[in-house]
Write a protein that holds these residues in place. Structure first.
Motif, mmCIF file in Angstrom:
data_model
loop_
_atom_site.group_PDB
_atom_site.id
_atom_site.type_symbol
_atom_site.label_atom_id
_atom_site.label_comp_id
_atom_site.label_asym_id
_atom_site.label_seq_id
_atom_site.Cartn_x
_atom_site.Cartn_y
_atom_site.Cartn_z
ATOM 1 N N GLY B 243 0.831 -1.212 0.000
ATOM 2 C CA GLY B 243 0.000 0.000 0.000
ATOM 3 C C GLY B 243 0.856 1.249 0.000
ATOM 4 N N LEU B 244 0.199 2.399 0.247
ATOM 5 C CA LEU B 244 0.871 3.687 0.111
ATOM 6 C C LEU B 244 1.012 4.385 1.448
ATOM 7 C CD1 LEU B 244 -1.160 4.863 -2.928
ATOM 8 C CD2 LEU B 244 1.342 4.755 -2.888
ATOM 9 N N LYS B 245 2.073 5.176 1.543
ATOM 10 C CA LYS B 245 2.233 6.001 2.745
ATOM 11 C C LYS B 245 2.237 7.467 2.346
ATOM 12 C CE LYS B 245 5.777 3.640 4.839
ATOM 13 N NZ LYS B 245 5.652 2.282 4.331
ATOM 14 N N ASP B 246 1.693 8.307 3.187
ATOM 15 C CA ASP B 246 1.704 9.752 2.941
ATOM 16 C C ASP B 246 3.153 10.209 2.761
ATOM 17 O OD1 ASP B 246 0.857 12.309 2.646
ATOM 18 O OD2 ASP B 246 0.140 12.576 4.703
ATOM 19 N N GLY B 247 3.411 10.987 1.744
ATOM 20 C CA GLY B 247 4.742 11.524 1.510
ATOM 21 C C GLY B 247 5.684 10.583 0.796
ATOM 22 N N GLU B 248 5.230 9.376 0.502
ATOM 23 C CA GLU B 248 6.078 8.376 -0.148
ATOM 24 C C GLU B 248 6.497 8.811 -1.558
ATOM 25 O OE1 GLU B 248 4.121 4.584 -0.323
ATOM 26 O OE2 GLU B 248 5.674 3.696 -1.607
ATOM 27 N N VAL B 564 3.319 11.097 -2.745
ATOM 28 C CA VAL B 564 1.915 10.925 -2.399
ATOM 29 C C VAL B 564 1.566 12.035 -1.410
ATOM 30 C CG1 VAL B 564 0.281 9.400 -1.241
ATOM 31 C CG2 VAL B 564 2.064 8.436 -2.744
ATOM 32 N N LYS B 565 0.579 12.888 -1.760
ATOM 33 C CA LYS B 565 0.427 14.118 -0.982
ATOM 34 C C LYS B 565 -0.930 14.768 -1.225
ATOM 35 C CE LYS B 565 3.201 18.333 -0.382
ATOM 36 N NZ LYS B 565 4.257 19.124 -1.047
ATOM 37 N N GLY B 566 -1.656 15.052 -0.139
ATOM 38 C CA GLY B 566 -2.907 15.798 -0.258
ATOM 39 C C GLY B 566 -2.639 17.274 -0.502
ATOM 40 N N TYR B 567 -3.684 18.080 -0.435
ATOM 41 C CA TYR B 567 -3.506 19.520 -0.650
ATOM 42 C C TYR B 567 -4.660 20.272 -0.004
ATOM 43 C CZ TYR B 567 -6.670 18.434 -4.567
ATOM 44 O OH TYR B 567 -7.709 17.976 -5.331
ATOM 45 N N GLU B 568 -4.543 21.606 -0.031
ATOM 46 C CA GLU B 568 -5.597 22.441 0.521
ATOM 47 C C GLU B 568 -6.365 23.130 -0.577
ATOM 48 O OE1 GLU B 568 -4.057 24.253 4.710
ATOM 49 O OE2 GLU B 568 -5.414 25.486 3.489
ATOM 50 N N SER B 628 -2.584 8.479 -19.340
ATOM 51 C CA SER B 628 -3.688 7.615 -18.904
ATOM 52 C C SER B 628 -3.258 6.166 -18.971
ATOM 53 C CB SER B 628 -4.895 7.798 -19.833
ATOM 54 O OG SER B 628 -5.486 9.034 -19.623
ATOM 55 N N GLY B 629 -3.437 5.441 -17.874
ATOM 56 C CA GLY B 629 -3.060 4.027 -17.850
ATOM 57 C C GLY B 629 -1.634 3.775 -17.413
ATOM 58 N N SER B 630 -0.879 4.843 -17.153
ATOM 59 C CA SER B 630 0.508 4.669 -16.709
ATOM 60 C C SER B 630 0.548 4.019 -15.332
ATOM 61 C CB SER B 630 1.216 6.028 -16.587
ATOM 62 O OG SER B 630 1.246 6.694 -17.809
ATOM 63 N N PRO B 631 1.504 3.103 -15.125
ATOM 64 C CA PRO B 631 1.669 2.557 -13.781
ATOM 65 C C PRO B 631 2.342 3.579 -12.864
ATOM 66 C CG PRO B 631 3.394 1.741 -15.210
ATOM 67 C CD PRO B 631 2.464 2.554 -16.085
ATOM 68 N N VAL B 632 1.922 3.573 -11.598
ATOM 69 C CA VAL B 632 2.645 4.320 -10.569
ATOM 70 C C VAL B 632 3.456 3.279 -9.805
ATOM 71 C CG1 VAL B 632 2.467 5.906 -8.615
ATOM 72 C CG2 VAL B 632 0.687 5.888 -10.374
ATOM 73 N N VAL B 633 4.780 3.462 -9.745
ATOM 74 C CA VAL B 633 5.608 2.449 -9.086
ATOM 75 C C VAL B 633 6.335 3.060 -7.893
ATOM 76 C CG1 VAL B 633 5.914 1.129 -11.223
ATOM 77 C CG2 VAL B 633 7.632 2.815 -10.559
ATOM 78 N N ASN B 634 6.688 2.201 -6.938
ATOM 79 C CA ASN B 634 7.393 2.685 -5.762
ATOM 80 C C ASN B 634 8.907 2.490 -5.941
ATOM 81 O OD1 ASN B 634 7.842 -0.034 -5.332
ATOM 82 N ND2 ASN B 634 6.293 -0.212 -3.695
ATOM 83 N N ARG B 635 9.650 2.785 -4.886
ATOM 84 C CA ARG B 635 11.109 2.667 -4.960
ATOM 85 C C ARG B 635 11.556 1.295 -5.426
ATOM 86 N NH1 ARG B 635 14.286 6.242 -1.354
ATOM 87 N NH2 ARG B 635 12.895 7.909 -0.698
ATOM 88 N N LYS B 636 10.817 0.271 -5.005
ATOM 89 C CA LYS B 636 11.210 -1.097 -5.354
ATOM 90 C C LYS B 636 10.851 -1.448 -6.787
ATOM 91 C CE LYS B 636 9.975 -2.916 -0.840
ATOM 92 N NZ LYS B 636 9.071 -3.894 -0.248
#
Lengths: 695, 695
Positions: B243-248, B564-568, B628-636
């Motif tokens: 899963g995802l972590k804030d700020g990742e 990964v980041k929310g906003y105001e 559109s359709g692009s994967p989002v990948v993590n460090r690994k």
């Protein structure tokens, strides 16, 4: 059926009677010059003064755009649901949607007063052509000529109003060939009595708009009041009990908005290549914007309904008109007619000065092409699409104009128009901030797109912001939603307006000089030369073809005639009428899916309805937008139908009449009373209509 | 999310890297020039060759417009539902609507072969800048220079293709500053595995498009085959379980279509005042036409769905882009940047010849403004809006072009593009005569409206008829719906085409000379001078700012990164992710009314779903239409998300990157597998994804 959308057509108001030989059932005739001979010879019908007076005074104009008729001695007015739509919308609020759900007042006490509806009835007509023409001297420059004519018209109207107390309006006919003074009785206490659900009034929606066969109960009833009581009406139409026969002669009495049948070819080409394309661009954009807004949810849909209907309706009507202009066969006919007329003029010494009139009209189209976008966006207000801007401008200009003598004002500020103006200005119609913002943002973006962001007027309007940000600022900084704030500025006059910090007032003031200049260009470089040129052409036509003809439509009362008659399409016979049975079959074919679904009530009451009742019918009478809500009457002067549309083939009637396939589409009056009793439990209303007064 | 709508943007393809200091998480980086230093310093991340190669070769381009990724060793490809929409639409037929109802193949045998889908995977990149530039001599006139460059590119591509068997394409980067040869592995046996209902894939519809928070399951799965069997894939992404972590830190690997970030101010002003307004006019008109067509009934709706989605999507995206261009603050920033760059150029003796490049770009915008409408309508085909015209033109031109040496052909007829062209030309996608007619009639009316009915090319196209009548004649007189008829003309070459009496072929031939002339004007008077001028500016930028930067998007593979980041927004905190629970709450708030209604299945299975599952999320990675359709990948290098949209604030990314509020919007991969199991009974598919191969 398109309504008389005044802002959209303001610039296309010049036209004239057409081909040398009038078609069989063609014509939107003046009540003081009806086609008596033709009716006598072809249909053995005597258009007596008495018959004409009765039909005329039973006819009603909705100044918001549309026609209607009195159908009881107690002030009951019948019109189309889509003519009453604006009033229904204004009476609706969150959780109470009269447009969607319909309305029926079981007693007088339940009748809802509309917020700003104005109905007028034509009482008499006086020819003032000589007086008007005498005021314009042949050697006057165009701007002076325009002002002189405007002044004399204002004088005539003011005098008449003072003398008779009736609302008085000089109507320009034959494009300036004639001027008639129309006097109207006004009604402003207008109450809603009955409306069905929009889903049955506009059954088939956009898909079926301008189509036939049709199944629409496009009706609603209002009642006019005087001094708090139902008005007593001398002339009202009797409800026919006889129904319709194939081939029967019928008449339509109503207010056709505008036709362009006798435009010169040069003007038609302007409309085809510039005027209509620009209008289509505007309508398409508005339709997308309003659809998106509506799509946000039920409440949004409710707020935008009336406007979206009007825009989609205009778009479809204009599309049909444009298709006519783009038809080389129609244009070839127009060219041939013009050529033969010019040939006849050339050899007639009496008409020497007419020849160059055609060239003048051609020349001024270039002025028009050059200024039309700026004019529409700025003076036409299309770049500031919110009622709040219209209110601000009226307040700003009222302060200036009312300080002038009556005959020097912009015509909408003449004394004769003051009551109507105040009715609109102080209307308590609901104004939704978020909806006004959505419209204003989109239109200010469009303003930038069309005129270019660096355009000086645009720069003034934007005040250094983006169009979206500026629109937000304008809406959040105005108090004009509040009627009291408007009254204060109106009564405070020039100083109140000058000191106001209201954002919308400031915007209107900032661009008023440029806006008035654009209007002046249109008036003195386009309208005046055109009017003078068409006046000459009109005179030539009277000389060559006689005066037994009709002028182009001008949203004033006209009489059309024709026969109840089906037609053939793609080898298929289309019968002249439909029935309730056909309605249920159509719903079934479409699995009762929108826009072919029926209100629940129509399923519940199906057993009670006589399914053989004729529902809609077509006839060959000559109509156009503005005729919506016109009564169809028979030889006896009884009402047999209610005009609500034309078929798709009729859309070229803007430019030329044909009756091979083109038809006017009406609701059968019998269907209305049947539905009132069987579906809406509105027996007392049906009784009043049939009996001619309240019990 | 807008897709890469090639015809609409063909004329806006020139751009370049932007501001002197690159923003924190800005950039669509080349895989052979990634921001290694930045990633290391800011995120302590090593972009190793191995990591890069794995992500690159796991990434897929849909040539119809969009991105995707391999998610199993057995050829399984994940993309957006809206990227697969065209394929779904083409597989649907009356009574079988995969777009509305979704699809799941329980076994390989049930996987449906798409009719003309083409997927490519980037295998390697070679710099060919010197070779390309050497072919264009400094003293060549613009038309010769254009031809010389086109010829050398065709040669390079043909040689590469011959040598490697891989599809080879020279990509123009930095607007002509660099040329890289991209070699792709092609897959054309592409089969549909799974798609949910459009109502959950595009939950919230147009109202929520480009909005956030969001609740869209915008996913579908295809499988590529080779020789009738699932293709064996070396590089595919592993499904993250974490899963995802804030700020990742996350990465996006995909094919951004086009940005205009380094356009000169003059070109941006052209886009603001001419290019975008004209495009908006076209999109609004198309949207109205398609909505009306859809409104006629369910089957009409089905036929128009894919196109209507694309048009509405583009309209909304462009509207957002235009709002950016109309924002004086953004333009002021652009002007300031350009001013300081020109000042730096003026004092650098090395860059003497760059100064006038800005003036050249300004000058050619006038050529563009002058020709854009004719070009778009005629050579762009917007005035003949039917796939049948495109087919006819391809056949007519193929006969001419294939007779020439490869390096002298129009680029779409180069040998290297032949397979793709034939795939499209002989596609067995369904063609509906009534739908083609509706589009053609409307577009030919528009052709007349924009160019004027008397325009000689328009007159040729109309052949003496009205646009509607002519469109009817064209559609009823063509056999090009039939793939065999196309093949016969294609194989018959010049003589077959010349002898053909097919109406669409005759139309295409009749206007081909004028159409090619318009293309030549664009190529030699706009594109070539612009390319040379931007080449100089690019060189100056490399000198002044170094080469550690990225070129504007070109629908070739790029790597973006962000957190990964929310906003105001309006003082409110928008969290970075939503959940299934939020989906149900939203449906409830809107009384489950369209477009916020849920497919029935989602209510039935509600109990089975873990409502806490994260559903959609936002991150700051730099994307644009085509991603559109692009994967989002993590460090690994594991896949954690699936890009499907940007929020409304991201729409200005066409012109400038900001990350205050602008965000890319993705589906969480965990939501996909949860829904597959709990809602769609597609456990085996979820197992394959998580396990990395079929069991």
């Amino acid at each position: 059926m398109k309504r008389w959308l005044i802002p959209l057509v303001m610039l296309m108001m010049h036209s004239e009677p057409t081909s040398p030989c009038v078609f069989a059932d063609e014509g939107m005739w003046l009540f003081n010059n009806p086609p008596r001979k033709l009716l006598k010879e072809k249909y053995e019908f005597d258009a007596t003064e008495k018959w004409l007076e009765h039909v005329q005074k039973s006819s009603v104009r909705f100044n918001s755009g549309g026609s209607g008729s009195f159908v009881s001695a107690d002030g009951l007015v019948m019109t189309n649901h889509h003519v009453g739509l604006g009033a229904l919308q204004k009476l609706s609020k969150k959780g109470k949607d009269f447009v969607r759900d319909g309305f029926y007042a079981k007693s007088l006490g339940e009748e809802f007063q509309s917020v700003d509806e104005e109905l007028v009835v034509l009482m008499d007509i006086t020819d003032v052509t000589d007086q008007v023409k005498a005021a314009v001297k042949p050697d006057m420059p165009a701007d002076k000529a325009f002002e002189a004519r405007r002044a004399v018209i204002a004088q005539i109207e003011a005098e008449s109003e003072k003398k008779t107390g009736l609302h008085s309006n000089v109507v320009t006919l034959y494009q300036g060939g004639m001027f008639h003074l129309y006097r109207y009785k006004r009604y402003t206490d207008v109450r809603l009595v009955f409306a069905p659900e929009q889903q049955i009034a506009f059954y088939g929606g956009d898909a079926d708009n301008f189509a036939y066969p049709r199944y629409d109960l496009d009706v609603c009833f209002f009642r006019v009041y005087e001094e708090g009581k139902p008005a007593k009406i001398e002339h009202h139409l009797t409800w026919s009990q006889a129904g319709l026969k194939d081939g029967e002669l019928v008449f339509v009495s109503g207010h056709p908005g505008k036709t362009d049948r006798l435009n010169t070819v040069a003007e038609l080409e302007y409309l085809r290549d510039i005027g209509y394309p620009f209008l289509m661009q505007r309508l398409n954009r508005l339709e997308v914007m309003l659809s998106i807004y509506s799509g946000r949810g039920e409440e949004y849909e409710r707020k935008a309904k009336d406007l979206l209907f009007g825009v989609a309706n205009s778009r479809k009507a204009r599309d049909g008109g444009l298709a006519g202009l783009q038809d080389p066969a129609m244009m070839a006919q127009k060219k041939a007619n013009e050529k033969s007329m010019r040939a006849a003029i050339a050899i007639n010494s009496e008409l020497k000065d007419v020849a160059q009139a055609f060239d003048v009209i051609e020349k001024v189209q270039k002025v028009r092409a050059n200024v039309i976008k700026r004019y529409t966006l700025i003076e036409g207000g299309a770049g500031f699409n919110t009622g709040l801007f219209g209110i601000a401008r009226a307040l700003v200009r009222a302060a200036d104009e009312y300080a002038k003598p009556d005959d020097q004002r912009l015509s909408e500020f003449n004394e004769s128009n003051k009551k109507s103006l105040e009715l609109k200005l102080f209307s308590r119609r609901p104004i939704y901030e978020d909806f006004e913002l959505a419209k204003l943002q989109d239109s200010m973006m469009w303003l930038c797109e069309i005129l270019g962001q660096e355009n000086p007027i645009v720069q003034k309007a934007l005040a250094g912001k983006s169009p979206r940000a500026r629109a937000t600022e304008l809406i959040s900084g105005t108090k004009l939603m509040d009627v009291e704030a408007r009254k204060k500025l109106y009564q405070g006059g020039k100083s109140a307006v000058t000191e106001s910090k209201d954002t919308m007032i400031l915007l209107s003031r900032a661009i008023d000089k440029e806006s008035r200049e654009l209007r002046k260009i249109i008036e003195s470089q386009l309208e005046e030369p055109k009017q003078q040129a068409y006046d000459k052409i009109a005179k030539a036509k009277f000389v060559l073809e006689g005066t037994n003809t009709y002028p182009d439509a001008t949203f004033s009362l006209r009489l059309s005639f024709g026969t109840v008659k089906g037609y053939e399409e793609d080898g298929k016979k289309i019968p002249y009428e439909t029935t309730f049975a056909g309605l249920y079959e159509t719903a079934k074919e479409h699995n009762n899916k929108y826009p072919f679904n029926l209100p629940e009530r129509w399923f519940e009451r199906k057993d009670k309805l006589n399914l053989k009742t004729p529902f809609n019918f077509v006839c060959t009478a000559d109509i156009i937008g503005g005729n919506s809500g016109s009564p169809v009457v028979n030889r006896k002067g009884e009402v047999v139908g209610l005009i609500f549309d034309g078929n798709i083939q009729s859309l070229v009637w803007d430019f030329a009449f044909t009756d091979e396939q083109a038809r006017a589409v009406s609701v059968c009056t019998g269907a209305i009373t049947e539905a009132l009793r069987a579906v809406y439990d509105a027996g007392p209303l049906a009784d009043e209509i049939i009996g001619g007064n309240r019990k």
